[in-house]
Write a protein that holds these residues in place. Structure first.
Motif, PDB file in Angstrom:
ATOM      1  N   PRO A 195       0.995  -1.017   0.072  1.00 21.36           N
ATOM      2  CA  PRO A 195       0.063   0.696  -0.599  1.00 21.36           C
ATOM      3  C   PRO A 195       0.990   1.040  -0.061  1.00 21.36           C
ATOM      4  CG  PRO A 195      -0.912  -1.402   1.922  1.00 21.36           C
ATOM      5  CD  PRO A 195       0.690  -2.127   1.338  1.00 21.36           C
ATOM      6  N   MET A 196       1.757   0.937   0.599  1.00 23.35           N
ATOM      7  CA  MET A 196       3.029   2.351   0.534  1.00 23.35           C
ATOM      8  C   MET A 196       3.058   2.478  -0.767  1.00 23.35           C
ATOM      9  SD  MET A 196       4.854   1.436   4.526  1.00 23.35           S
ATOM     10  CE  MET A 196       6.047   3.031   3.546  1.00 23.35           C
ATOM     11  N   VAL A 197       4.181   2.036  -1.545  1.00 18.84           N
ATOM     12  CA  VAL A 197       4.427   1.019  -2.342  1.00 18.84           C
ATOM     13  C   VAL A 197       3.451   2.378  -3.217  1.00 18.84           C
ATOM     14  CG1 VAL A 197       5.929   0.619  -4.728  1.00 18.84           C
ATOM     15  CG2 VAL A 197       5.863  -0.034  -1.853  1.00 18.84           C
ATOM     16  N   LEU A 198       2.404   1.443  -3.517  1.00 21.22           N
ATOM     17  CA  LEU A 198       1.174   1.931  -4.446  1.00 21.22           C
ATOM     18  C   LEU A 198       0.971   2.967  -4.007  1.00 21.22           C
ATOM     19  CD1 LEU A 198      -0.620  -1.615  -4.793  1.00 21.22           C
ATOM     20  CD2 LEU A 198       0.541  -0.084  -6.816  1.00 21.22           C
ATOM     21  N   ASN A 199       0.697   3.769  -3.198  1.00 20.30           N
ATOM     22  CA  ASN A 199       0.768   5.375  -2.534  1.00 20.30           C
ATOM     23  C   ASN A 199       1.697   6.253  -2.708  1.00 20.30           C
ATOM     24  OD1 ASN A 199      -2.398   5.728  -1.674  1.00 20.30           O
ATOM     25  ND2 ASN A 199      -1.587   3.655  -1.115  1.00 20.30           N
ATOM     26  N   ALA A 200       2.210   6.049  -3.967  1.00 23.02           N
ATOM     27  CA  ALA A 200       3.981   6.952  -4.039  1.00 23.02           C
ATOM     28  C   ALA A 200       3.843   7.813  -3.616  1.00 23.02           C
ATOM     29  CB  ALA A 200       4.557   6.404  -4.939  1.00 23.02           C
ATOM     30  N   GLY A 201       2.946   9.130  -4.324  1.00 25.18           N
ATOM     31  CA  GLY A 201       2.638   9.948  -3.810  1.00 25.18           C
ATOM     32  C   GLY A 201       2.481  10.404  -1.657  1.00 25.18           C
ATOM     33  N   GLN A 202       2.303   9.551  -1.051  1.00 26.70           N
ATOM     34  CA  GLN A 202       1.682   9.960   0.010  1.00 26.70           C
ATOM     35  C   GLN A 202       2.846   9.077   0.732  1.00 26.70           C
ATOM     36  OE1 GLN A 202      -1.942   8.295   1.307  1.00 26.70           O
ATOM     37  NE2 GLN A 202      -1.157   8.704   4.017  1.00 26.70           N
ATOM     38  N   LYS A 203       4.188  10.591   0.790  1.00 28.47           N
ATOM     39  CA  LYS A 203       5.433   9.166   1.806  1.00 28.47           C
ATOM     40  C   LYS A 203       5.458   9.334   3.001  1.00 28.47           C
ATOM     41  CE  LYS A 203       8.451   8.155  -1.533  1.00 28.47           C
ATOM     42  NZ  LYS A 203       9.147   7.122  -1.600  1.00 28.47           N
ATOM     43  N   PRO A 204       5.195   8.385   3.874  1.00 26.03           N
ATOM     44  CA  PRO A 204       5.171   7.942   5.377  1.00 26.03           C
ATOM     45  C   PRO A 204       6.177   9.406   5.863  1.00 26.03           C
ATOM     46  CG  PRO A 204       6.756   6.462   5.016  1.00 26.03           C
ATOM     47  CD  PRO A 204       6.204   6.905   3.178  1.00 26.03           C
ATOM     48  N   ASN A 205       5.874   9.485   7.477  1.00 30.64           N
ATOM     49  CA  ASN A 205       6.979  10.017   8.212  1.00 30.64           C
ATOM     50  C   ASN A 205       8.245   9.842   8.381  1.00 30.64           C
ATOM     51  OD1 ASN A 205       4.851  12.487   8.881  1.00 30.64           O
ATOM     52  ND2 ASN A 205       4.218  11.007  10.613  1.00 30.64           N
ATOM     53  N   PRO A 206       9.343  10.449   7.970  1.00 27.24           N
ATOM     54  CA  PRO A 206      10.510   9.880   8.539  1.00 27.24           C
ATOM     55  C   PRO A 206      10.378   8.335   9.878  1.00 27.24           C
ATOM     56  CG  PRO A 206      10.821  12.133   7.563  1.00 27.24           C
ATOM     57  CD  PRO A 206       9.677  11.862   8.320  1.00 27.24           C
ATOM     58  N   THR A 207      10.774   7.144   9.483  1.00 28.12           N
ATOM     59  CA  THR A 207      10.632   6.310  10.870  1.00 28.12           C
ATOM     60  C   THR A 207      12.255   7.233  12.121  1.00 28.12           C
ATOM     61  OG1 THR A 207       9.422   4.951   9.312  1.00 28.12           O
ATOM     62  CG2 THR A 207      11.105   4.236  11.021  1.00 28.12           C
ATOM     63  N   TRP A 208      11.959   7.288  13.398  1.00 30.70           N
ATOM     64  CA  TRP A 208      12.766   7.196  13.781  1.00 30.70           C
ATOM     65  C   TRP A 208      13.285   5.966  14.756  1.00 30.70           C
ATOM     66  CZ3 TRP A 208      16.694  10.884  14.157  1.00 30.70           C
ATOM     67  CH2 TRP A 208      16.655  12.588  13.263  1.00 30.70           C
ATOM     68  N   SER A 209      14.045   5.180  14.671  1.00 29.15           N
ATOM     69  CA  SER A 209      14.096   4.042  15.751  1.00 29.15           C
ATOM     70  C   SER A 209      14.767   4.326  16.811  1.00 29.15           C
ATOM     71  CB  SER A 209      15.789   3.536  15.221  1.00 29.15           C
ATOM     72  OG  SER A 209      16.937   3.714  15.587  1.00 29.15           O
ATOM     73  N   PRO A 210      14.057   3.487  18.145  1.00 31.57           N
ATOM     74  CA  PRO A 210      14.357   3.788  19.195  1.00 31.57           C
ATOM     75  C   PRO A 210      15.816   3.531  19.676  1.00 31.57           C
ATOM     76  CG  PRO A 210      13.012   1.377  18.576  1.00 31.57           C
ATOM     77  CD  PRO A 210      13.280   2.345  17.467  1.00 31.57           C
ATOM     78  N   VAL A 211      16.300   3.962  20.814  1.00 27.13           N
ATOM     79  CA  VAL A 211      18.157   3.142  21.097  1.00 27.13           C
ATOM     80  C   VAL A 211      18.114   2.045  20.779  1.00 27.13           C
ATOM     81  CG1 VAL A 211      17.311   3.726  23.669  1.00 27.13           C
ATOM     82  CG2 VAL A 211      19.591   3.985  23.133  1.00 27.13           C
ATOM     83  N   TYR A 212      19.129   2.061  20.338  1.00 26.46           N
ATOM     84  CA  TYR A 212      20.250   0.866  19.977  1.00 26.46           C
ATOM     85  C   TYR A 212      21.021   0.850  20.379  1.00 26.46           C
ATOM     86  CZ  TYR A 212      20.864   1.278  14.771  1.00 26.46           C
ATOM     87  OH  TYR A 212      21.248   2.136  14.011  1.00 26.46           O
TER      88      TYR A 212
END
Length: 1286
Positions: free
Chosen positions: A509-526
């Motif tokens: 669904p994310m790829v097919l909605n290519a015009g709607q980029k998700p928020n940048p992902t910030w990982s937890p501390v690792y």
């Protein structure tokens, strides 16, 4: 006086008549003890003021500084601005990688794909610069990135400090190219001397190499910005997982087109030199990382970028997952093991924003973990670990009822779908792991999943296990009809690769909605280790080493057995020794990462929705901490960051490591577990006040709050309580909220230097000689150091390298002396502070032994010093160093080498004061001195190492806070102090307490009847008649007396909790049945037998005695023992024994590390004013009937009390002190269950939810039959099983 004494003696003698045992009374003892305390306090105070030059330090700050109000909101906004700008810059860098990657993949043509394409392979990379670097120690460290064995410079997080070689011919430029190439590259960084890679749309990729070079041989040079690892900043390197065939078409295709990212990586690095590692992780498994480095594969390479949090969370929206595992009677043997392996790999792909549960089914459907019934749990490290362990214990039985299992799963997911306050609130999936089904269960799917076609509520992924299973139609249909994916598995080798196929499906669904980029992902501390399972592996190795040492101690040393406490202490000592000398102790670098998905935008005839991979970059936690203006927060002030889940990203009390081993749930520490209210509550009974504070922080609200809290200090041995003020604000477009915490007593006032000490004012000051330059550096003379973690000045290019922060500061001060200086590269406020501090304390370098003293320094010690040679005086008091640390991070010191024991310098653990204590306001002695100032502003704070006993060359550390005061306002400006040998204080103590002085006495601390102690403000022994007690908690030896001291108000006691505990939980006995045999076992046995036989024959032929031989592994381990063990083993041979003689205490029970909570009881000295001290326990006498067998007196102007005991009186009475040692909290259920059931608090949905697209129904691909794997991949997978089984 003598008359009164006589009358008192007569009265006491008369009152004792009729008693069975008559004891003599000694009324002179209270006066004697008081005189000892006064004399001891007076001499220590005078000596301290003399050697620290307290009066002069006070005058310096009083004359040249003032008090300035500090606004908490303004400080928070300034920190917020720095953090926000940093996050924005990192996101922009990742977006550039993402855009170029999508365009490069779109432009690639099939004719450009060459299966023999040569690339920089991180695993086979050879360093062509070996021997080209100067100094024998340059290449001492191994090249290791994604594990934890590198010892790193604590200053690695600086804004930008690129590594250059020391060769004078290079003029400070980085040598990432051969000399010939360097000449050609001066005109441009993007041509000639490096590989030029195009997108393949205009010319053949083979023609893009100018000139042609060997991709497996490039020069690598150490770079302090990348943790001192040898790297090359002109190239990226590719890592391919062991279970992925690197020459497959899809893998080599991605490697070819992604090589164009090198230009983007370098461009990003030039734009923002503070960037850490940049990378692109492909859905096919390979990862391209910049800069290039050699990958560590010891002991085995298990790294797969697709299981890292930055990849997992960026590749798809958050998800609720129910894993259905068939436990029917047919799921035995290899099928069961493969099923367990499948579940492990699924769990490895889940993160903190996902929710999961495992249900096992036969004729009934039950949760794998009983307390997880009817719920989904957050897929954090602790819960994932618990679920993995549960997969090792479930039983197979009866016949599978899949209908019941599916209905149970759908109903559970429906409940979470209908409640927006729980779960992931986005994607949902069922993972079915079985060896066959009898039906396609269409009616169940119609009732629960097809009510909104073409969309489905829940995706179904099916994993069919068993080579002999032939009918796969129903299982595959279930997946295809429910937007899932089908996999058929028959061997271990294919499990991971096939399991990971579900990630691109969830991403459709994310790829097919290519015009709607998700928020940048910030990982937890690792922590950047290759695999979290290393925790268990390291723990097992630690237990094996301990077991071995106990056996050697038992058989080789006449059965002398050390207690468990002694064994633990010895282990820690050995690990410290290894860390200091060999870097073998685990050191972990904490990170967070920002990442974005990369989509396949290549036009095709048939609709597809391929996820190419994920682009990202790392941000070291220490770099983030440096941006939070620690010098403005001041001593005992701090800032921390909280994620949308309420977990800590960075906090001064985040303790992820236990004795060199990463804790199993180190990144799941909640903010309310480190900010503990001082409300007397029971463990985990969090008050509404702190829960509301947490809710506001998690929801990124802006505000402030004042709380009464308690915090531990000094390795969790001491406690500080008081009022703290909190200010909080969310960071836009991130899951983070910044919180600052300021102490209520002095957090809102700061020391401000006078205008005359401003750098610009000094520039125009005619009194300062500027004729020869150095008018700023002249103040930095003598011995001085800077806080290594603070950013004073940093270059924004890669042309400069400094060995130390001090060298760097002097370099910039010389530039600041110039006329056209601009403050772009320096923190102006911090530089101004440190220069002013250096100017007003420049006199500190004057030699104490030759300086003239003022009339204020004419106490008894000064008189004594005037009567004897200075050298003799200094030697008498054993002082080794005097120091001064200021609020700007500047530390000055003066050595007394004549007192330093020559043998001490030869000890492997010896470190000079300025190496161990260079962090100024962050040092424990600085924090304690400032806090204790509010109890006694004249006091010096004394401390010795904990549990040090009678070790040689023990150092006493003494510190005193210097405050700048203006009316009711006061702020800590500096801390002065000294270190001296503990033996000198012991001698002074004995000289005073064994003398009666002017008082007629018959008992002193020299007589057997009395035991004497100096205790600090937390009840730890500073001095005792018995030196072996030094540094221990007094209550350990006399808990009854400690109880008396609490009851009489000398100490108060406070309960504290540690919510980051680690407990060794005893493992259940192993199954007596033999382990399941596999071909690998037989092959291993065969190789072992052949090797042993061949070795025996060779030794026999050579005439050696086979029985005297030691196996190579044993010899290696023996070599790693400390010197004492090695000598003992060399001189003592193990004796023969029988089973009857064997002491079972030698055997250590096998344990595993588990999260737990501890409670501790901390003691703090109660401060009395001159008015009310007469009514306290300090004014009571010792009774000879043992009802109060002690006298206690305050040692004035110190944090110590003098305690004198009647040693004849043994422990008695009901008052037994509780210890500060941690005791595990029992919740009457497993800790994991308790925490999940009762501590489920507010969280914020930060991640974008893109979970449907109507065009997805056009995608036909929903599963493939398993394909064959190379034997090499199979072998690696089998070898990997051992670690997964831990």
């Amino acid at each position: 006086m003598w008359a009164k004494t006589t009358l008192m003696v007569v009265f006491l003698a008369w009152s004792s008549l009729g008693q069975e045992q008559k004891t003599k009374q000694h009324p002179e003892l209270p006066n004697l003890v008081r005189s000892w305390a006064q004399k001891l306090g007076g001499e220590l105070l005078n000596f301290g003021e003399l050697v620290t030059r307290k009066t002069r330090v006070n005058e310096s700050f009083k004359r040249h500084t003032s008090i300035k109000d500090e606004n908490g909101e303004k400080m928070l906004k300034d920190i917020h601005e720095k953090i926000y700008n940093m996050t924005r810059e990192k996101v922009e860098a990742v977006k550039r990688i993402m855009d170029i990657a999508e365009e490069a993949a779109r432009s690639q043509k099939e004719e450009h794909i060459k299966l023999d394409f040569q690339f920089v392979n991180a695993k086979t990379l050879n360093d062509s610069a070996v021997g080209d670097q100067e100094g024998p120690e340059v290449r001492a460290q191994e090249v290791r990135y994604d594990d934890s064995f590198i010892s790193t410079d604590s200053r690695f997080e600086e804004k930008y400090q690129a590594m250059v070689q020391a060769d004078e011919d290079l003029d400070g430029y980085q040598r990432d190219q051969d000399p010939q190439e360097e000449e050609e590259s001066k005109a441009s960084d993007e041509t000639d001397g490096e590989i030029e890679v195009t997108d393949g749309s205009e010319k053949d990729p083979q023609a893009s190499q100018v000139p042609q070079i060997d991709r497996n041989n490039i020069p690598l040079y150490r770079n302090s910005h990348f943790y001192n690892i040898p790297v090359n900043t002109n190239f990226s390197a590719v890592h391919v997982p062991s279970n992925v065939y690197e020459r497959s078409t899809e893998v080599i295709s991605g490697i070819i087109w992604s090589e164009v990212l090198d230009t983007t990586f370098k461009d990003n690095y030039q734009r923002d030199p503070s960037l850490s590692w940049q990378y692109f992780g492909s859905s096919t498994g390979f990862m391209r990382q910049f800069p290039a480095m050699k990958w560590n594969q010891d002991p085995i390479d298990l790294f797969d970028c697709r299981t890292r949090s930055w990849f997992i969370e960026a590749a798809s929206s958050p998800k609720d997952v129910v894993i259905l595992v068939d436990r029917s009677g047919s799921m035995t043997g290899m099928r069961r093991e493969i099923a367990r392996h499948v579940v492990h790999n699924i769990l490895d792909t889940l993160g903190n924003n996902d929710y999961v549960n495992i249900l096992t089914f036969s004729n009934t459907t039950d949760p794998l973990i009983d307390c997880f019934d009817s719920i989904l749990v957050q897929a954090n490290l602790a819960n994932v670990r618990l679920l993995k362990e549960g997969m090792s214990t479930f039983r197979t039985e009866q016949i599978a009822n899949l209908s019941l299992a599916l209905v149970t799963a759908f109903r559970l997911l429906e409940a979470y779908r209908n409640d927006t306050n729980i779960g992931a609130n986005c994607n949902q999936a069922i993972m079915l792991v079985t060896d066959g089904v009898q039906d396609n269960y269409m009616k169940i799917f119609k009732d629960y999943n097809w009510n909104n076609l073409p969309f489905v509520n829940v995706r179904v992924f099916t994993y069919l296990i068993g080579r002999e299973v032939s009918d796969v139609r129903e299982v595959k249909w279930m997946a295809c009809a429910n937007r899932g994916y089908y996999v058929h598995l028959s061997t271990y080798a294919e499990v991971r690769e096939e399991v990971l196929q579900y990630i691109p499906v969830m991403a459709r669904p994310m790829v097919l909605n290519a015009g709607q980029k998700p928020n940048p992902t910030w990982s937890p501390v690792y922590a950047d280790v290759t695999d979290p399972k290393l925790t268990n592996w390291l723990w097992i190795n630690r237990e094996r080493n301990k077991q071995r040492e106990r056996l050697l101690a038992y058989f080789g040393r006449k059965k002398t057995l050390l207690s468990p406490d002694e064994q633990d202490k010895k282990f820690v000592h050995q690990q410290k020794h290894k860390q200091d000398n060999y870097g073998e102790l685990q050191t972990y670098r904490l990170m967070t990462s920002v990442s974005l998905p990369v989509y396949d935008k290549k036009p095709r005839a048939e609709r597809v929705a391929n996820l190419l991979g994920v682009a990202g970059t790392d941000i070291p936690i220490e770099y983030i901490e440096a941006l939070m203006l620690p010098y403005r927060l001041g001593v005992n002030g701090f800032a921390f960051i909280v994620t949308n889940n309420g977990y800590i990203l960075t906090h001064p009390d985040l303790r992820p490591v236990h004795q060199g081993i990463l804790k199993p749930a180190y990144n799941r520490v909640d903010m309310i577990e480190v900010e503990v209210l001082d409300d007397g509550s029971e463990p985990r009974h969090f008050a509404d006040e702190i829960l509301e504070f947490r809710r506001r922080v998690v929801m990124q609200e802006t505000g402030d709050i004042t709380l009464e809290v308690k915090r531990h200090l000094d390795d969790m041995r001491r406690l500080v309580t008081g009022t703290r003020h909190y200010y909080y604000m969310g960071v836009n477009n991130t899951p983070f909220t910044i919180v600052i915490s300021l102490p209520g007593k002095y957090g809102f006032y700061k020391v401000e230097h006078s205008v005359e000490n401003d750098i610009h004012r000094m520039r125009s000051d005619d009194k300062i000689d500027k004729s020869e330059g150095g008018w700023l550096t002249q103040f930095f003379t003598g011995n001085w150091t800077l806080h290594p973690d603070w950013h004073y000045c940093r270059y924004m290019d890669d042309r400069h390298y400094f060995e130390t922060p001090e060298e760097e500061l002097l370099h910039f001060l010389k530039k600041i002396e110039g006329i056209k200086w601009k403050w772009l590269e320096c923190d102006r406020r911090l530089i101004t502070k440190v220069v002013a501090d250096a100017k007003i304390t420049s006199w500190f370098s004057e030699n104490i032994t030759t300086a003239n003293y003022t009339k204020e320094e004419n106490g008894p010690i000064a008189v004594l010093m005037a009567l004897m040679p200075r050298e003799k005086f200094i030697r008498r008091f054993g002082i080794t160093v005097a120091f001064l640390a200021t609020h700007s991070g500047l530390t000055r010191w003066q050595d007394f080498p004549q007192n330093i024991d020559a043998n001490a310098k030869e000890e492997p653990t010896y470190r000079h004061f300025h190496i161990l204590h260079n962090k100024a306001i962050d040092e424990i002695w600085y924090k304690r001195a400032v806090e204790y100032h509010y109890k006694d502003h004249t006091a010096y704070v004394y401390s010795v190492p904990f549990d040090v006993g009678d070790e040689n060359n023990t150092l006493l550390t003494v510190s005193h806070a210097i405050f700048r005061e203006e009316g009711a306002k006061k702020s800590p400006a500096a801390v002065i102090g000294y270190q001296s040998y503990h033996s000198a204080l012991y001698s002074l103590f004995r000289n005073i307490t064994t003398s009666c002085g002017d008082i007629a006495c018959t008992r002193t601390c020299e007589t057997d009847e009395l035991d004497c102690f100096l205790l600090d403000e937390n009840g730890y022994i500073i001095v005792s008649d018995d030196l072996t007690q030094t540094g221990y908690f007094f209550g350990k030896f006399r808990p009854d007396i400690m109880g008396f001291l609490v009851n009489e108000g000398i100490y108060n006691v406070t309960r504290m909790y540690d919510y980051q505990g680690l407990c060794p939980e005893e493992e259940e006995a192993s199954n007596p049945a033999p382990p399941m045999s596999t071909p690998l076992h037989h092959l291993s046995d065969l190789v072992r037998w052949a090797s042993a036989t061949l070795f025996y024959l060779l030794r026999t032929v050579s005439g050696s005695d086979p029985d005297s031989m030691a196996y190579p592994d044993e010899e290696h381990e023996m070599h790693n023992l400390d010197e004492q063990d090695s000598e003992a083993e060399a001189t003592e041979q193990p004796s023969r024994f029988s089973e009857k003689e064997f002491d079972q205490r030698v055997i250590i029970k096998k344990t595993k590390p588990e999260c737990c909570d501890f409670e501790m009881w901390y003691y703090r000295l109660v401060h009395y004013s001159d008015r009310n001290i007469s009514n306290s326990g300090y004014n009571k006498v010792m009774t000879d009937d043992c009802t109060r067998p002690f006298i206690v007196q305050k040692v004035f102007s110190s944090n110590m009390i003098l305690l004198v005991l009647n040693s004849v009186c043994w422990e008695k009475g009901p008052t037994v002190a509780k210890m500060p040692d941690p005791v595990q909290v029992d919740y009457n259920m497993s800790f994991a269950c308790y925490r999940e059931l009762y501590n489920n608090y507010t969280r914020r949905h930060y991640m974008s939810c893109i979970n449907r697209n109507a065009n997805e129904s056009e995608i036909k691909l929903c599963g493939l039959a398993p394909h064959s794997r190379p034997w090499s991949a199979l072998l690696v997978a089998l070898l990997s099983t051992a670690l997964y089984a831990i």
